[in-house]
Motif scaffolding. Structure first.
Motif, PDB file in Angstrom:
ATOM      1  N   HIS A  20     -17.363  -7.000  -7.351  1.00 45.32           N
ATOM      2  CA  HIS A  20     -17.688  -7.999  -6.342  1.00 45.32           C
ATOM      3  C   HIS A  20     -16.661  -9.130  -6.337  1.00 45.32           C
ATOM      4  O   HIS A  20     -15.951  -9.344  -7.309  1.00 45.32           O
ATOM      5  CB  HIS A  20     -19.091  -8.544  -6.597  1.00 45.32           C
ATOM      6  CG  HIS A  20     -20.141  -7.473  -6.504  1.00 45.32           C
ATOM      7  ND1 HIS A  20     -20.731  -7.125  -5.324  1.00 45.32           N
ATOM      8  CD2 HIS A  20     -20.638  -6.622  -7.442  1.00 45.32           C
ATOM      9  CE1 HIS A  20     -21.575  -6.127  -5.533  1.00 45.32           C
ATOM     10  NE2 HIS A  20     -21.534  -5.792  -6.808  1.00 45.32           N
ATOM     11  N   GLY A  21     -16.592  -9.831  -5.234  1.00 46.80           N
ATOM     12  CA  GLY A  21     -15.739 -11.014  -5.144  1.00 46.80           C
ATOM     13  C   GLY A  21     -14.319 -10.727  -4.692  1.00 46.80           C
ATOM     14  O   GLY A  21     -13.474 -11.629  -4.706  1.00 46.80           O
ATOM     15  N   LEU A  22     -14.007  -9.498  -4.291  1.00 46.62           N
ATOM     16  CA  LEU A  22     -12.623  -9.156  -3.924  1.00 46.62           C
ATOM     17  C   LEU A  22     -12.503  -8.620  -2.496  1.00 46.62           C
ATOM     18  O   LEU A  22     -11.469  -8.057  -2.130  1.00 46.62           O
ATOM     19  CB  LEU A  22     -12.066  -8.112  -4.916  1.00 46.62           C
ATOM     20  CG  LEU A  22     -11.958  -8.594  -6.365  1.00 46.62           C
ATOM     21  CD1 LEU A  22     -11.681  -7.430  -7.289  1.00 46.62           C
ATOM     22  CD2 LEU A  22     -10.854  -9.646  -6.495  1.00 46.62           C
ATOM     23  N   GLN A  23     -13.554  -8.807  -1.700  1.00 50.53           N
ATOM     24  CA  GLN A  23     -13.496  -8.245  -0.344  1.00 50.53           C
ATOM     25  C   GLN A  23     -12.434  -8.917   0.515  1.00 50.53           C
ATOM     26  O   GLN A  23     -11.946  -8.324   1.474  1.00 50.53           O
ATOM     27  CB  GLN A  23     -14.866  -8.337   0.334  1.00 50.53           C
ATOM     28  CG  GLN A  23     -15.879  -7.376  -0.285  1.00 50.53           C
ATOM     29  CD  GLN A  23     -17.061  -7.140   0.636  1.00 50.53           C
ATOM     30  OE1 GLN A  23     -16.903  -6.762   1.785  1.00 50.53           O
ATOM     31  NE2 GLN A  23     -18.252  -7.380   0.129  1.00 50.53           N
ATOM     32  N   HIS A  24     -12.059 -10.152   0.173  1.00 45.64           N
ATOM     33  CA  HIS A  24     -11.001 -10.820   0.953  1.00 45.64           C
ATOM     34  C   HIS A  24      -9.643 -10.168   0.707  1.00 45.64           C
ATOM     35  O   HIS A  24      -8.686 -10.451   1.417  1.00 45.64           O
ATOM     36  CB  HIS A  24     -10.960 -12.317   0.620  1.00 45.64           C
ATOM     37  CG  HIS A  24     -10.648 -12.604  -0.819  1.00 45.64           C
ATOM     38  ND1 HIS A  24     -11.521 -12.327  -1.837  1.00 45.64           N
ATOM     39  CD2 HIS A  24      -9.542 -13.105  -1.401  1.00 45.64           C
ATOM     40  CE1 HIS A  24     -10.962 -12.667  -2.989  1.00 45.64           C
ATOM     41  NE2 HIS A  24      -9.766 -13.133  -2.757  1.00 45.64           N
ATOM     42  N   LEU A  25      -9.554  -9.310  -0.314  1.00 41.65           N
ATOM     43  CA  LEU A  25      -8.315  -8.554  -0.547  1.00 41.65           C
ATOM     44  C   LEU A  25      -8.479  -7.094  -0.106  1.00 41.65           C
ATOM     45  O   LEU A  25      -7.692  -6.232  -0.468  1.00 41.65           O
ATOM     46  CB  LEU A  25      -7.924  -8.616  -2.032  1.00 41.65           C
ATOM     47  CG  LEU A  25      -7.660 -10.025  -2.584  1.00 41.65           C
ATOM     48  CD1 LEU A  25      -7.295  -9.961  -4.060  1.00 41.65           C
ATOM     49  CD2 LEU A  25      -6.537 -10.720  -1.803  1.00 41.65           C
ATOM     50  N   GLY A  26      -9.526  -6.832   0.652  1.00 43.71           N
ATOM     51  CA  GLY A  26      -9.737  -5.481   1.173  1.00 43.71           C
ATOM     52  C   GLY A  26     -10.400  -4.543   0.176  1.00 43.71           C
ATOM     53  O   GLY A  26     -10.438  -3.335   0.406  1.00 43.71           O
ATOM     54  N   ILE A  27     -10.893  -5.107  -0.948  1.00 44.35           N
ATOM     55  CA  ILE A  27     -11.485  -4.261  -1.987  1.00 44.35           C
ATOM     56  C   ILE A  27     -12.999  -4.316  -1.864  1.00 44.35           C
ATOM     57  O   ILE A  27     -13.623  -5.346  -2.075  1.00 44.35           O
ATOM     58  CB  ILE A  27     -11.055  -4.739  -3.386  1.00 44.35           C
ATOM     59  CG1 ILE A  27      -9.527  -4.742  -3.476  1.00 44.35           C
ATOM     60  CG2 ILE A  27     -11.682  -3.877  -4.470  1.00 44.35           C
ATOM     61  CD1 ILE A  27      -8.984  -5.516  -4.653  1.00 44.35           C
ATOM     62  N   GLN A 275     -15.008   0.474   4.494  1.00 49.94           N
ATOM     63  CA  GLN A 275     -13.927  -0.512   4.651  1.00 49.94           C
ATOM     64  C   GLN A 275     -14.516  -1.913   4.759  1.00 49.94           C
ATOM     65  O   GLN A 275     -15.621  -2.085   5.258  1.00 49.94           O
ATOM     66  CB  GLN A 275     -13.154  -0.217   5.934  1.00 49.94           C
ATOM     67  CG  GLN A 275     -12.539   1.162   5.936  1.00 49.94           C
ATOM     68  CD  GLN A 275     -12.198   1.629   7.323  1.00 49.94           C
ATOM     69  OE1 GLN A 275     -12.371   0.902   8.287  1.00 49.94           O
ATOM     70  NE2 GLN A 275     -11.698   2.844   7.429  1.00 49.94           N
ATOM     71  N   THR A 276     -13.749  -2.918   4.326  1.00 41.98           N
ATOM     72  CA  THR A 276     -14.264  -4.293   4.352  1.00 41.98           C
ATOM     73  C   THR A 276     -14.275  -4.879   5.758  1.00 41.98           C
ATOM     74  O   THR A 276     -15.034  -5.797   6.039  1.00 41.98           O
ATOM     75  CB  THR A 276     -13.400  -5.195   3.463  1.00 41.98           C
ATOM     76  OG1 THR A 276     -12.033  -5.047   3.873  1.00 41.98           O
ATOM     77  CG2 THR A 276     -13.536  -4.819   2.001  1.00 41.98           C
ATOM     78  N   THR A 277     -13.366  -4.393   6.616  1.00 37.57           N
ATOM     79  CA  THR A 277     -13.306  -4.905   7.992  1.00 37.57           C
ATOM     80  C   THR A 277     -13.180  -3.727   8.944  1.00 37.57           C
ATOM     81  O   THR A 277     -12.761  -2.638   8.550  1.00 37.57           O
ATOM     82  CB  THR A 277     -12.067  -5.802   8.200  1.00 37.57           C
ATOM     83  OG1 THR A 277     -10.890  -5.029   7.956  1.00 37.57           O
ATOM     84  CG2 THR A 277     -12.089  -7.014   7.285  1.00 37.57           C
TER      85      THR A 277
ATOM     86  N   SER B  48     -21.304 -13.884  -3.155  1.00 37.23           N
ATOM     87  CA  SER B  48     -20.416 -13.055  -3.972  1.00 37.23           C
ATOM     88  C   SER B  48     -19.042 -12.908  -3.324  1.00 37.23           C
ATOM     89  O   SER B  48     -18.041 -12.788  -4.017  1.00 37.23           O
ATOM     90  CB  SER B  48     -21.039 -11.681  -4.204  1.00 37.23           C
ATOM     91  OG  SER B  48     -21.178 -10.994  -2.983  1.00 37.23           O
ATOM     92  N   ASP B  49     -18.972 -12.909  -1.997  1.00 35.09           N
ATOM     93  CA  ASP B  49     -17.699 -12.675  -1.325  1.00 35.09           C
ATOM     94  C   ASP B  49     -17.547 -13.599  -0.119  1.00 35.09           C
ATOM     95  O   ASP B  49     -18.486 -13.763   0.652  1.00 35.09           O
ATOM     96  CB  ASP B  49     -17.603 -11.229  -0.825  1.00 35.09           C
ATOM     97  CG  ASP B  49     -17.273 -10.257  -1.948  1.00 35.09           C
ATOM     98  OD1 ASP B  49     -18.212  -9.706  -2.522  1.00 35.09           O
ATOM     99  OD2 ASP B  49     -16.080 -10.074  -2.254  1.00 35.09           O
ATOM    100  N   VAL B 140      -6.764  -9.610   5.206  1.00 31.78           N
ATOM    101  CA  VAL B 140      -6.514  -8.403   4.420  1.00 31.78           C
ATOM    102  C   VAL B 140      -7.767  -7.547   4.559  1.00 31.78           C
ATOM    103  O   VAL B 140      -8.867  -8.015   4.278  1.00 31.78           O
ATOM    104  CB  VAL B 140      -6.227  -8.732   2.937  1.00 31.78           C
ATOM    105  CG1 VAL B 140      -6.012  -7.452   2.135  1.00 31.78           C
ATOM    106  CG2 VAL B 140      -4.990  -9.623   2.823  1.00 31.78           C
ATOM    107  N   ALA B 143      -8.003  -1.388   4.174  1.00 31.69           N
ATOM    108  CA  ALA B 143      -7.829  -0.692   2.899  1.00 31.69           C
ATOM    109  C   ALA B 143      -7.494  -1.771   1.871  1.00 31.69           C
ATOM    110  O   ALA B 143      -7.068  -2.857   2.252  1.00 31.69           O
ATOM    111  CB  ALA B 143      -6.699   0.328   3.004  1.00 31.69           C
TER     112      ALA B 143
END
Lengths: 338, 235
Positions: A20-27, A275-277, B48-49, B140, B143
């Motif tokens: 968690h916490g990394l969706q802004h990097l596409g993860i 996908q995050t977006t 969390s995000d 971003v 992917a």
């Protein structure tokens, strides 16, 4: 070394509660598709909810345990066996070193979680042990398991297993040469009862852009999970959904349970590895409480969508969390864990 | 600039979307990133995000802390309004500049010649303009580590290709309309490929794992094939 894979099954991966916490990097968080089942499997061997388990999908693996181990298989009902004996599911089982567990086909549901005392010991990557298949990292070498793979659990596996299992009341034990278990089992929380899963949905952001016939069809039809579904998303076969006016949509964040409709008109329910977006219109958002049940649908399975309000979805989520907490507490009590 | 207040809508029952604009506007995008930073600095345990996108921003609630804020949607909406009501952090001073060496050889940038011809300029001119554009990471997504980069010189604006390529090699730099992307993995893609960088765009074992984050300035720099090969060699 704790267990060796002799047959990998259809899609067996190491998962936990996600990164968690990394969706802004596409993860994307990824993690167990049915996190409720993952948590109960862990509870059954005395692990914290965050320990890594094996997610077994539709056709499970065959595993050889290399040490005496406390394990539990919880979730979809698999034709699991040890030798000729049916393997007791949904409960703690002490298996002896050299035991072969064949999990076979899922007869009800799609995913089960195999937990081992101490948790599977794979490197933590970006805060999680979950396998993320689309980018090949996390879990065991970033991939699904193959025959010959050897996985480790905690170093003190044998001692830990014996210590945790010895606390269980064994008065009515199931005792076989290769394994020992108990008569009680954890209740099924996420398996579908009948043929069709009902999932509550909220109107999506672009609900109003869809034409009336499509909106009605979405809530009326029974949708089938198509064979090209995966951990990223479930493609749902049924009538084509169209928008009254096809406006270009700026790519925006999506989340677990978003139902998006690409230009071919086939809705996709976004699952754990989504996908995050995305730039497709969102017709609906599935209530979080109903995601684990959806995760138990295999390709060919059916789902219907029932509209609900945000308040109802939030209440359902709280209720599901409370039920899970009660089951976890009851298991911890049986295991003598505070 | 008096920007209209964003719309705050639920994104299911565990996230919300702060929707600023249906169209791409670089000033609005910059404001979204400022808001994302302001929210992150509050360190709210049940969020969390924080995900800034092109014209909107998502807040994902942490299910583990779900009942800390009741009801979470209202609490999050109040948080967003409060952040917008105060001075947003100035990110211009904090922004990193990511230097990205690019080899524009025809073998690595198969669409460069066609883009130059469509834009009525020489290949050298197209490379010069691509390197000189004030690129900034808008989002971003899609992917892990996949950046959407704005600021492309408008004279280089070309539409997406009619037929996507089934395979675009990782590190490829491609443009469409007024944006650039850098492919972190070998995947299919319909953007016009100008060149390739030897840098790893995403590496889960690196800190930070993504070469580019939202808000970063990106400086593309032309390198020759020999340097590309040298940098691409695994160390």
């Amino acid at each position: 070394m704790s267990l060796r894979v002799s047959k990998p099954g259809l899609l067996t991966t190491v998962q936990d509660l996600g990164r968690h916490g990394l969706q802004h990097l596409g993860i994307v968080p990824c993690g167990a598709m049915d996190p409720v089942a993952h948590r109960i499997a862990n509870a059954l061997v005395g692990n914290p909810a965050t320990a890594a388990t094996l997610e077994c999908t539709v056709l499970g693996p065959e595993l050889i345990f290399l040490r005496d181990s406390l394990i539990a298989l919880y979730g979809a009902a698999f034709e699991a066996r040890i030798g000729r004996e049916p393997f007791p599911v949904n409960r703690p089982v002490m298996v002896r070193s050299g035991t072969v567990l064949s999990t076979g086909n899922a007869v009800r549901g799609a995913r089960a979680y195999l937990a081992i005392a101490g948790g599977l010991d794979v490197p933590e990557i970006l805060g999680s042990r979950s396998t993320y298949l689309p980018a090949n990292f996390g879990g065991y070498c970033g991939r699904t398991l193959k025959a010959g793979d050897v996985l480790a659990a905690g170093q003190d596996l044998k001692a830990l297993s014996e210590q945790r299992f010895s606390r269980v009341t064994l008065k009515l034990a199931l005792a076989k040469p290769q394994f020992q278990s108990v008569r009680w089992s954890a209740p099924e929380l996420t398996l579908p009862f009948g043929g069709i899963v009902a999932a509550r949905v909220l109107e999506g952001r672009h609900w109003a852009q869809f034409d009336v016939a499509s909106r009605e069809a979405f809530l009326r039809e029974t949708w089938r999970v198509s064979p090209d579904s995966n951990r990223m998303g479930y493609r749902l076969s049924g009538p084509r959904l169209t928008r009254a006016k096809s406006v270009e949509i700026l790519s925006e964040p999506t989340c677990l349970g978003t139902v998006q409709v690409p230009n071919d008109g086939t809705p996709i329910a976004l699952m754990a590895d989504h996908q995050t977006t995305g730039g497709y219109p969102k017709i609906a958002e599935i209530a979080g409480a109903d995601i684990p049940g959806l995760a138990q649908l295999a390709p060919g399975g059916s789902v219907r969508f029932v509209k609900c309000t945000l308040e109802e979805a939030q209440a359902a989520r709280r209720e599901a969390q409370e039920r899970l907490r009660q089951v976890e507490q009851a298991i911890a009590w049986e295991l003598g864990i505070k | 600039m008096a920007a209209p207040p964003p719309r705050i809508v639920a994104l299911g029952d565990a996230a919300l979307l702060v929707d600023f604009s249906d169209t791409l506007d670089l000033a609005v995008n910059a404001r979204i990133q400022q808001l994302a930073e302001a929210i992150r600095r509050r360190r709210v345990p049940w969020i969390s995000d924080v995900v800034p996108a092109l014209g909107s921003l998502a807040l994902h609630f942490d299910p583990k802390h779900y009942d800390l804020a009741t009801p979470p949607l209202e609490a999050a909406a109040a948080l967003v309004k409060d952040c917008l009501g105060r001075k947003l952090p100035n990110l211009a001073d904090l922004a990193r500049t990511v230097d990205v060496p690019v080899c524009y050889d025809a073998a690595l940038g198969p669409d460069l010649a066609e883009v130059a011809e469509r834009c009525k300029m020489t290949i050298e001119e197209a490379i010069r303009r691509h390197c000189a554009s004030p690129h900034r990471v808008l989002m971003v997504g899609f992917a892990p580590g996949h950046p959407y980069i704005g600021g492309l010189d408008e004279k280089l604006s070309v539409p997406r290709r009619a037929t996507p390529r089934p395979i675009v090699i990782a590190g490829s730099i491609a443009i469409a309309n007024t944006q650039s992307v850098v492919y972190p993995f070998t995947i299919s893609g319909g953007w016009n490929i100008l060149g390739r960088t030897p840098l790893r765009i995403f590496d889960p074992g690196r800190e930070p794992p993504a070469l580019m984050a939202p808000g970063d300035r990106v400086q593309f720099r032309a390198i020759d094939r020999a340097e590309f090969d040298k940098l691409a060699r695994p160390t």
